[in-house]
Scaffold this active site. Structure first.
Site, PDB file in Angstrom:
ATOM      1  N   HIS A 384       0.831  -1.208   0.000  1.00  0.00           N
ATOM      2  CA  HIS A 384       0.000   0.000   0.000  1.00  0.00           C
ATOM      3  C   HIS A 384       0.861   1.251   0.000  1.00  0.00           C
ATOM      4  O   HIS A 384       2.056   1.214   0.316  1.00  0.00           O
ATOM      5  CB  HIS A 384      -1.030  -0.020   1.115  1.00  0.00           C
ATOM      6  N   ASP A 394       6.108   2.719   7.363  1.00  0.00           N
ATOM      7  CA  ASP A 394       4.778   2.176   7.078  1.00  0.00           C
ATOM      8  C   ASP A 394       3.997   3.119   6.180  1.00  0.00           C
ATOM      9  O   ASP A 394       3.454   4.122   6.652  1.00  0.00           O
ATOM     10  CB  ASP A 394       4.032   1.971   8.397  1.00  0.00           C
ATOM     11  N   GLU A 431      -5.200   1.544   2.665  1.00  0.00           N
ATOM     12  CA  GLU A 431      -5.021   0.351   3.505  1.00  0.00           C
ATOM     13  C   GLU A 431      -5.214   0.711   4.958  1.00  0.00           C
ATOM     14  O   GLU A 431      -5.801  -0.047   5.734  1.00  0.00           O
ATOM     15  CB  GLU A 431      -3.616  -0.231   3.272  1.00  0.00           C
ATOM     16  N   GLU A 432      -4.706   1.889   5.332  1.00  0.00           N
ATOM     17  CA  GLU A 432      -4.738   2.254   6.750  1.00  0.00           C
ATOM     18  C   GLU A 432      -6.153   2.332   7.303  1.00  0.00           C
ATOM     19  O   GLU A 432      -6.391   2.088   8.474  1.00  0.00           O
ATOM     20  CB  GLU A 432      -4.006   3.581   6.987  1.00  0.00           C
ATOM     21  N   ASP A 460       4.042  -4.939   3.250  1.00  0.00           N
ATOM     22  CA  ASP A 460       3.497  -3.669   3.726  1.00  0.00           C
ATOM     23  C   ASP A 460       4.723  -2.862   4.148  1.00  0.00           C
ATOM     24  O   ASP A 460       5.311  -2.120   3.368  1.00  0.00           O
ATOM     25  CB  ASP A 460       2.524  -3.980   4.871  1.00  0.00           C
ATOM     26  N   HIS A 545       3.025   4.778  13.051  1.00  0.00           N
ATOM     27  CA  HIS A 545       1.819   5.617  12.890  1.00  0.00           C
ATOM     28  C   HIS A 545       1.916   6.986  13.573  1.00  0.00           C
ATOM     29  O   HIS A 545       0.900   7.592  13.896  1.00  0.00           O
ATOM     30  CB  HIS A 545       0.561   4.882  13.415  1.00  0.00           C
TER      31      HIS A 545
END
Ligand SMILES: *[C@@H]1O[C@H](CO)[C@@H](O)[C@H](O)[C@H]1NC(C)=O
Ligand SMILES: *[C@@H]1O[C@H](CO)[C@@H](O)[C@H](O)[C@H]1NC(C)=O
Ligand SMILES: *[C@@H]1O[C@H](CO)[C@@H](O)[C@H](O)[C@H]1NC(C)=O
Length: 659
Positions: A384, A394, A431-432, A460, A545
């Protein structure tokens, strides 16, 4: 749309295979004369003897070996830097720019590439406020809810574009209530609180991130009756520890999450666009059936209560203001933390959250490398692109690796390579929020993909930090992963291969259970063999994140030389190449049978004392095992090229004996 092949085959319509592989019999006419046959027989025998193992497969393995020499850490680093200049949450202009970047990267390598948009329900913060009062009626102190940049942060300006800290799909509302501390938010934690007489009903649950996902934390809080949830990152888990006699350090001095760092996330408890569960969404302006706002707010998949993630510093401030019984030792913080108490209160939190759940456009980007012999068989590589913040680890460490693979494949193509089967590279969006891009695509192309996709290979995050290759897969891919990882040196221990270091971990290959990333729709909706892998360990990546997931963190801590990126690209690409090029697809179902045997033992344990016979199951697993073993043995002595030719020339029996 890309090539005619994709335009016609991926819209779900039935059609003829794109290219027929001409069998020699068809090419030469079925009624060939005996003499011709005999001469041909001699020719084929000569070819067999001279190049028994050197037909097609040997040719493609030359390209595969070349692929491994073409890795470039500079390429991976350059793509990562370009992709992470700005934060790029799904549905924003910045993420559309990232889609164009990936599209251009594919097209500039001469791969047909295209974008597929969908209009899906995303969720953004409109207003957040959180205040703390020492007790009801006392003056309340507001939290700033801001992640601080540091002096000299090259991304300080772009940080202004970072989305305010929030949980996607949180309910909107205002809750003023006493706080209860619920440890990591497991249901057992709430059971413990109940056993201590702490009533959670109508309160604000204060929970720390640990080993369960935020959507589970908030669900458990709601199930316990909480009116709202505040999730914080405890310094004990993400802040690192102080060296002896020294002070704790965090990013940019160390890899750890700074005290104001916040890990955002999603609270939707499902996969795909929430307005189109289990059916495909459509582009903006097109017509597709959707759930109404009323359906959605009544949905069990929505969290139903307001919730907000906060920093370690804010969590600690709240804990300091709490009373009640002392929390058990396992619930306490690390060194230097205040004593944690269970509450309720007397601290009172006032949480107001207003979100905007709204249809927004997301974009998947695809590149297609059409197969020469079996164009209607797809080997799918995916990662993603959307990120909660800068996304340097990420997910763009994975995007950088995927684009690095694409560059190598284009170099192979320049040297004459064409895959036997079609390779599709996918850059997923959203995706998140709920694995939305990949799920909608699978839903839209379900029949085509279910019958034509050979494998889905997901990465990922490609690199967390040190810790070796960590693959998880459906079992028929185990042997292929082992074989490929034996061909790639471990960048952290160059005298060892990725396989060697992987074998030190037990078990070396785990299973792709649950969801959490984009293999879910492929594996769980249409049963496509799937894998997912990364280099390193999650706990080496505490800035997950948060604002600090940026290029500087990768350069300093995640992968200073970008060699881990290259190693993942090598093993990921090699697995794809073997699946795409080997005449016989390199699956090994022997390990599938042994996995099933293990699972059956579990079931047998659970069925003890019940009148259930597992022998039909065990018998069919044995049958699978012996069929898998037979195929494995046959495959060992027949390269695909020999098989196809010999079968066509009536030599099948002979070659079987020959083996
Ligand atoms: C809670 O916060 C909201 C938003 O800041 C404010 O409007 C409201 O008056 C506060 N409630 C109490 C009881 O302090
Ligand atoms: C929610 O988002 C939509 C679409 O972007 C926008 O038109 C609307 O004004 C937003 N609503 C709020 C309350 O911000
Ligand atoms: C790539 O690797 C080489 C050799 O390890 C190293 O000197 C170089 O700095 C690396 N490049 C990047 C961009 O990290």
């Amino acid at each position: 749309m890309a090539t005619a092949a994709m335009a016609t085959s991926l819209d779900g319509k039935q059609r003829e295979p794109l290219l027929h592989f001409p069998t020699p019999a068809a090419a030469n006419g079925a009624g060939a004369a005996g003499r011709r046959r005999f001469l041909a027989f001699l020719a084929v025998m000569a070819a067999l003897i001279a190049s028994y193992h050197l037909l097609e497969p040997a040719n493609s393995s030359r390209y595969h070996a070349l692929f491994l020499t073409l890795g470039s850490n500079a390429t991976a680093a350059a793509h990562l830097r370009a992709l992470t200049l700005r934060p790029h949450v799904a549905g924003t202009e910045a993420n559309a720019a990232a889609a164009r970047y990936v599209l251009h990267a594919f097209s500039s390598l001469s791969f047909p590439a295209h974008i597929t948009p969908y209009s899906v329900l995303l969720s953004y913060p409109v207003h957040r406020s959180l205040t703390l009062a020492a007790a009801r009626g006392l003056a309340a102190m507001p939290f700033s809810l801001v992640q601080e940049t540091y002096k000299g942060d090259p991304y300080a300006e772009a940080a202004a574009e970072v989305i305010p800290t929030y949980f996607a799909y949180s309910a909107s509302g205002s809750v003023v209530a006493e706080v209860v501390y619920a440890n990591y938010g497991h249901s057992e934690d709430y059971a413990y609180l109940a056993s201590r007489g702490v009533d959670v009903a109508g309160k604000v649950a204060l929970v720390r991130y640990g080993d369960i996902h935020c959507e589970d934390m908030v669900r458990n809080a709601r199930a316990a009756g909480a009116a709202a949830a505040i999730v914080y990152t405890d310094a004990k888990d993400f802040g690192g520890s102080a060296p002896k006699g020294g002070k704790r350090k965090w990013f940019p001095e160390a890899r750890w999450l700074p005290p104001t760092g916040v890990q955002v996330g999603t609270l939707y408890y499902g996969n795909g666009d929430p307005t189109t569960p289990l059916w495909p969404s459509c582009a903006a302006g097109d017509d597709c059936e959707r759930l109404s706002a009323e359906d959605l707010s009544a949905s069990e998949a929505m969290p139903g209560i307001p919730a907000l993630p906060v920093s370690a510093r804010d969590g600690e401030t709240i804990l300091k203001a709490m009373g009640g019984d002392v929390a058990p030792p396992k619930w306490q913080g690390g060194e230097g933390a205040p004593l944690y108490r269970l509450g309720p209160g007397p601290a009172v939190l006032n949480l107001t959250y207003i979100g905007n759940d709204t249809l927004a456009t997301i974009e998947n980007v695809y590149a297609v490398i059409q197969g020469k012999e079996e164009p209607d068989r797809y080997v799918i590589i995916g990662n993603h692109r959307d990120a909660w913040t800068f996304g340097a680890i990420d997910p763009n460490s994975g995007t950088a690796a995927m684009l690095e693979i694409a560059e190598r494949l284009s170099k192979l193509q320049a040297k004459g390579w064409r895959p036997r089967r079609t390779i599709i590279l996918c850059s997923w969006d959203a995706e998140e929020f709920a694995l939305i891009g990949s799920t909608e695509w699978v839903e839209e192309n379900m029949d085509t993909l279910a019958s034509r996709a050979i494998a889905y290979l997901n990465v990922d995050i490609s690199v967390f930090g040190p810790g070796g290759l960590r693959p998880r897969a459906t079992p028929q891919l185990d042997e292929l992963i082992k074989e490929a990882s034996k061909m790639v040196p471990d960048p952290d221990e160059p005298s060892q291969t990725l396989y060697d270091t992987m074998m030190r971990y037990h078990p070396p290959i785990t299973r792709v259970a649950g969801a959490g990333t984009d293999f879910a729709a492929f594996l769980q909706h249409i049963g496509v063999p799937s894998l997912d892998m990364s280099y390193g360990l999650f706990n080496e990546y505490p800035v997950y994140h948060s604002l600090y997931d940026d290029y500087v963190w990768v350069e300093r801590f995640g992968d200073p030389l970008f060699q881990r990126h290259v190693a993942v690209a090598s093993v990921w690409g090699l697995i794809a190449l073997k699946l795409a090029d080997d005449e016989i697809i390199p699956f090994n179902y022997i390990s599938y049978a042994s996995e099933l045997e293990e699972c059956t033992k579990d079931i047998a344990d659970k069925c003890k004392g019940f009148p259930v016979s597992l022998s039909p199951l065990q018998k069919s697993i044995k049958q699978l095992e012996s069929a898998a073993t037979k195929i494995h043995e046959e495959k060992k002595c027949r390269t695909g090229g020999v098989y196809t030719m010999s079968a066509a020339w009536g030599l099948r029996e002979y070659v079987q004996k020959f083996c």
